[in-house]
Design a protein around this motif. Structure first.
Motif, PDB file in Angstrom:
ATOM      1  N   ASP A 195       0.841  -1.206   0.000  1.00 42.85           N
ATOM      2  CA  ASP A 195       0.000   0.000   0.000  1.00 42.85           C
ATOM      3  C   ASP A 195       0.876   1.256   0.000  1.00 42.85           C
ATOM      4  OD1 ASP A 195      -2.247  -1.569   0.112  1.00 42.85           O
ATOM      5  OD2 ASP A 195      -2.375  -1.515   2.309  1.00 42.85           O
ATOM      6  N   LEU A 196       2.125   1.078   0.420  1.00 39.41           N
ATOM      7  CA  LEU A 196       3.092   2.182   0.452  1.00 39.41           C
ATOM      8  C   LEU A 196       4.362   1.774  -0.275  1.00 39.41           C
ATOM      9  CD1 LEU A 196       3.126   3.409   4.197  1.00 39.41           C
ATOM     10  CD2 LEU A 196       2.318   4.721   2.260  1.00 39.41           C
ATOM     11  N   THR A 197       4.980   2.733  -0.984  1.00 42.06           N
ATOM     12  CA  THR A 197       6.289   2.449  -1.575  1.00 42.06           C
ATOM     13  C   THR A 197       7.346   2.622  -0.457  1.00 42.06           C
ATOM     14  OG1 THR A 197       6.679   4.729  -2.158  1.00 42.06           O
ATOM     15  CG2 THR A 197       5.588   3.349  -3.832  1.00 42.06           C
ATOM     16  N   GLU A 198       8.551   2.154  -0.741  1.00 43.86           N
ATOM     17  CA  GLU A 198       9.605   2.251   0.274  1.00 43.86           C
ATOM     18  C   GLU A 198       9.905   3.704   0.631  1.00 43.86           C
ATOM     19  OE1 GLU A 198      13.816   0.089   0.650  1.00 43.86           O
ATOM     20  OE2 GLU A 198      12.164  -1.090  -0.161  1.00 43.86           O
ATOM     21  N   GLU A 199       9.876   4.565  -0.399  1.00 43.92           N
ATOM     22  CA  GLU A 199      10.154   5.979  -0.175  1.00 43.92           C
ATOM     23  C   GLU A 199       9.066   6.622   0.677  1.00 43.92           C
ATOM     24  OE1 GLU A 199      11.365   7.896  -3.854  1.00 43.92           O
ATOM     25  OE2 GLU A 199      11.229   9.825  -2.779  1.00 43.92           O
ATOM     26  N   GLU A 200       7.820   6.270   0.335  1.00 44.87           N
ATOM     27  CA  GLU A 200       6.687   6.809   1.113  1.00 44.87           C
ATOM     28  C   GLU A 200       6.788   6.359   2.581  1.00 44.87           C
ATOM     29  OE1 GLU A 200       3.014   7.217  -2.114  1.00 44.87           O
ATOM     30  OE2 GLU A 200       3.473   5.251  -1.245  1.00 44.87           O
ATOM     31  N   TYR A 201       7.161   5.091   2.714  1.00 43.56           N
ATOM     32  CA  TYR A 201       7.301   4.522   4.062  1.00 43.56           C
ATOM     33  C   TYR A 201       8.348   5.295   4.876  1.00 43.56           C
ATOM     34  CZ  TYR A 201       8.932   1.219   7.646  1.00 43.56           C
ATOM     35  OH  TYR A 201       9.328   0.652   8.823  1.00 43.56           O
ATOM     36  N   LYS A 202       9.505   5.544   4.199  1.00 46.45           N
ATOM     37  CA  LYS A 202      10.585   6.278   4.886  1.00 46.45           C
ATOM     38  C   LYS A 202      10.146   7.670   5.273  1.00 46.45           C
ATOM     39  CE  LYS A 202      14.729   3.911   3.305  1.00 46.45           C
ATOM     40  NZ  LYS A 202      15.860   3.939   2.374  1.00 46.45           N
ATOM     41  N   ASN A 203       9.452   8.352   4.333  1.00 47.62           N
ATOM     42  CA  ASN A 203       8.973   9.714   4.612  1.00 47.62           C
ATOM     43  C   ASN A 203       7.993   9.734   5.788  1.00 47.62           C
ATOM     44  OD1 ASN A 203      10.496  10.891   2.620  1.00 47.62           O
ATOM     45  ND2 ASN A 203       8.879  10.716   1.056  1.00 47.62           N
ATOM     46  N   GLU A 204       7.092   8.753   5.739  1.00 49.12           N
ATOM     47  CA  GLU A 204       6.085   8.652   6.821  1.00 49.12           C
ATOM     48  C   GLU A 204       6.780   8.419   8.174  1.00 49.12           C
ATOM     49  OE1 GLU A 204       2.736   8.785   7.018  1.00 49.12           O
ATOM     50  OE2 GLU A 204       2.418   9.294   4.911  1.00 49.12           O
ATOM     51  N   MET A 205       7.769   7.535   8.134  1.00 50.14           N
ATOM     52  CA  MET A 205       8.513   7.232   9.374  1.00 50.14           C
ATOM     53  C   MET A 205       9.224   8.468   9.901  1.00 50.14           C
ATOM     54  SD  MET A 205       8.423   4.142  10.685  1.00 50.14           S
ATOM     55  CE  MET A 205       9.881   3.327  11.228  1.00 50.14           C
ATOM     56  N   LYS A 206       9.801   9.241   8.952  1.00 50.14           N
ATOM     57  CA  LYS A 206      10.540  10.448   9.325  1.00 50.14           C
ATOM     58  C   LYS A 206       9.614  11.450  10.000  1.00 50.14           C
ATOM     59  CE  LYS A 206      13.960  13.522   7.361  1.00 50.14           C
ATOM     60  NZ  LYS A 206      14.447  14.174   6.136  1.00 50.14           N
ATOM     61  N   SER A 207       8.450  11.678   9.389  1.00 47.16           N
ATOM     62  CA  SER A 207       7.508  12.652   9.986  1.00 47.16           C
ATOM     63  C   SER A 207       6.981  12.155  11.331  1.00 47.16           C
ATOM     64  CB  SER A 207       6.349  12.940   9.020  1.00 47.16           C
ATOM     65  OG  SER A 207       5.614  11.773   8.812  1.00 47.16           O
ATOM     66  N   LEU A 208       6.834  10.841  11.434  1.00 48.71           N
ATOM     67  CA  LEU A 208       6.385  10.237  12.706  1.00 48.71           C
ATOM     68  C   LEU A 208       7.413  10.493  13.805  1.00 48.71           C
ATOM     69  CD1 LEU A 208       3.949   8.368  13.518  1.00 48.71           C
ATOM     70  CD2 LEU A 208       5.519   6.467  13.308  1.00 48.71           C
ATOM     71  N   ASN A 209       8.698  10.329  13.436  1.00 50.14           N
ATOM     72  CA  ASN A 209       9.779  10.582  14.401  1.00 50.14           C
ATOM     73  C   ASN A 209       9.806  12.028  14.864  1.00 50.14           C
ATOM     74  OD1 ASN A 209      10.601   7.995  14.267  1.00 50.14           O
ATOM     75  ND2 ASN A 209      12.347   8.354  12.911  1.00 50.14           N
TER      76      ASN A 209
END
Lengths: 333, 175
Positions: A176-190
């Motif tokens: 449902d998410l690309t790897e890049e999207e996942y990383k971005n989401e993780m970054k904003s979560l952090n």
């Protein structure tokens, strides 16, 4: 699987919440007053530095956080709220470090076993339950309660973030998410997490400072009122001593009492002191009146005696003159 | 007595005084020179760590380096050589081996005990990359404290570090 873990976390949390006996109370830990306490803390530091695996580091920090909670509970039992607060703060830092290490392990692609995730999630739930149980205790000072709620809030944030992270991972697995999207989401979560935890810390700090200034103000007010009511007479010496004793008692018990109890005690004691002082003033007044009466009586006595003396001397001189006159008459005859 | 005889006796007495004086100087010099030099002083390596207040001396050995020294309730010195770390702590003589073991084990969480005897115990953490800890307790009849010496290293490095451990243990002197 991850949903299963989360449901275990919630389940464990609920189970622990209903428990009456503290989980930490039953476990052994080194007491902060022990001769070997500092050695054990140095051992922790060395162990953490010697550990290469990030997920292992996360486990260690979680372990240290649990240790600090146990130690802070032991310090509270001893009435040492200052040490308890410091240990609570350290527990919060270790919980945070644990979460950061786990996240870094995930980002760096380190394989994290289901067992590790499960044990960390369970440990978080256990901490939440333990902290909530601590908050219900009445014998804990207000400032320590602020520390506990701050750690509780923080652990809840970490728990919530773990849930969000798991959802993101699931979305990545399900494509449902690309790897890049996942990383971005993780970054904003952090980033969001960092902001939230900083806010939480500063809130706790300002609350603690407010409490401290309130305590100082109450103390100063007490001192000022004492100075105003102090009368410099021998009769008031025992009262001054009593005031000093009460103050000493207040200072000794300062850390162990909640502010409500503290203020109640202060007002009761000040009322008692005022009553004492009023009684002493009345006694002083009565004694002064008596002294004045006594002095008046003595004065009157003295005056009377002097009058008598004068009268006597007058009589004598009259007698003398009469005698002289008599003698003169006799001579003439 | 003739003049010659008087002169001879005078010169003889001056000579005697001069000889005695020289002889005395020689003795003093000899005393200074003959000051006994201890064999131990010559052989004793430079101290790596020394605490005169409690008569604790750690002499140089291998590549060991002192990291920190802390004094709160007791003394605590940390040292390291590569991946091997050591903590030297003092505890009161009221502490015995069983007490030290119980306290330290209660502070380390979930561990596996590897070995134990009357003056030493070892354990390691149950992690992917475990750390091994070896604890030694040294007692002295003359000292008013016991020494607790803790060694920590990754399990993977333990065999390589063993000689360094033994070496440091042999260089710790206290009484």
């Amino acid at each position: 699987m991850k949903k299963t873990i989360f449901s275990i976390v919630l389940g464990t949390g609920l189970l622990l919440n209903t428990g009456q006996v503290s989980a930490l109370e039953t476990e052994k830990s080194i007491h902060p007053d022990s001769e070997l306490y500092d050695t054990s803390r140095v051992m922790e530091e060395i162990e953490y530095n010697l550990t290469d695996s990030l997920s292992d580091k996360a486990i260690l920090q979680d372990q240290y956080a649990s240790e600090r909670l146990k130690e802070s509970e032991a310090a509270l039992e001893n009435g040492d709220s200052e040490t308890a607060e410091e240990l609570l703060e350290e527990a919060q830092i270790s919980t945070e470090k644990s979460a950061v290490d786990l996240e870094e392990a995930e980002v760096s692609g380190e394989e994290i076993s289901e067992e590790t995730e499960k044990s960390l999630a369970e440990s978080l739930a256990k901490k939440i339950a333990e902290l909530e149980l601590l908050l219900t205790r009445e014998d804990i000072p207000e400032s320590a309660k602020i520390g506990i709620s701050s750690v509780l809030k923080h652990v809840e944030i970490i728990s919530k973030r773990a849930e969000e992270r798991m959802n993101l991972q699931e979305q990545l697995v399900n494509a449902d998410l690309t790897e890049e999207e996942y990383k971005n989401e993780m970054k904003s979560l952090n980033e969001q997490f960092k902001e939230e935890s900083e806010l939480n810390r500063s809130e706790a700090k300002s609350k603690r400072n407010e409490l401290k200034t309130l305590r100082k103000e109450t103390k100063e007010e007490r001192k000022n009122s004492k100075k105003q009511t102090t009368v410099n007479s021998d009769e008031t010496l025992p009262i001054n001593e009593e005031i000093q004793e009460v103050e000493r008692e207040i200072e000794e018990n300062d850390d162990f009492e909640s502010t409500d109890n503290f203020e109640e005690k202060i007002s009761k004691e000040s009322e008692e002191l005022i009553e004492h002082e009023e009684k002493a003033a009345e006694q002083n007044k009565k004694q002064a009146e008596k002294a004045i009466e006594r002095a008046k009586k003595e004065q009157e006595k003295k005056e009377r005696k002097e009058q008598e003396k004068v009268e006597k001397s007058n009589h004598k001189s009259l007698d003398k003159t009469e005698d002289q006159e008599q003698d003169a008459e006799d001579l003439e005859d | 007595m003739s003049f010659k005889k008087r002169l001879a006796s005078f010169l003889l007495s001056i000579g005697m005084v001069a000889f005695a004086g020289c002889n005395d100087n020689t003795t003093t010099q000899q005393t200074v020179e003959v000051k006994p030099i201890s064999i131990q002083e010559v052989d004793k390596p430079a101290p790596l760590y020394e605490n005169e207040a409690i008569n604790l001396l750690v002499t140089q050995s291998g590549d060991w380096q002192v990291d920190t020294e802390a004094r709160s309730y007791n003394l605590e010195v940390t040292l390291h050589t590569q991946q091997l770390h050591a903590i030297i702590s003092t505890v009161s003589t009221t502490q015995n081996f069983a007490g030290v073991k119980q306290e330290l084990l209660s502070s380390v969480g979930d561990v596996e005990i590897l070995s134990e005897n009357d003056e030493q115990f070892s354990f390691q953490s149950k992690l992917k990359s475990p750390v091994r800890t070896d604890v030694f307790i040294k007692e002295s009849k003359d000292a008013n404290y016991h020494l607790v010496i803790v060694f920590m290293s990754p399990v993977s490095e333990y065999d390589r570090n063993q000689p360094e451990m033994k070496d440091l243990l042999n260089h710790i002197h206290f009484d």
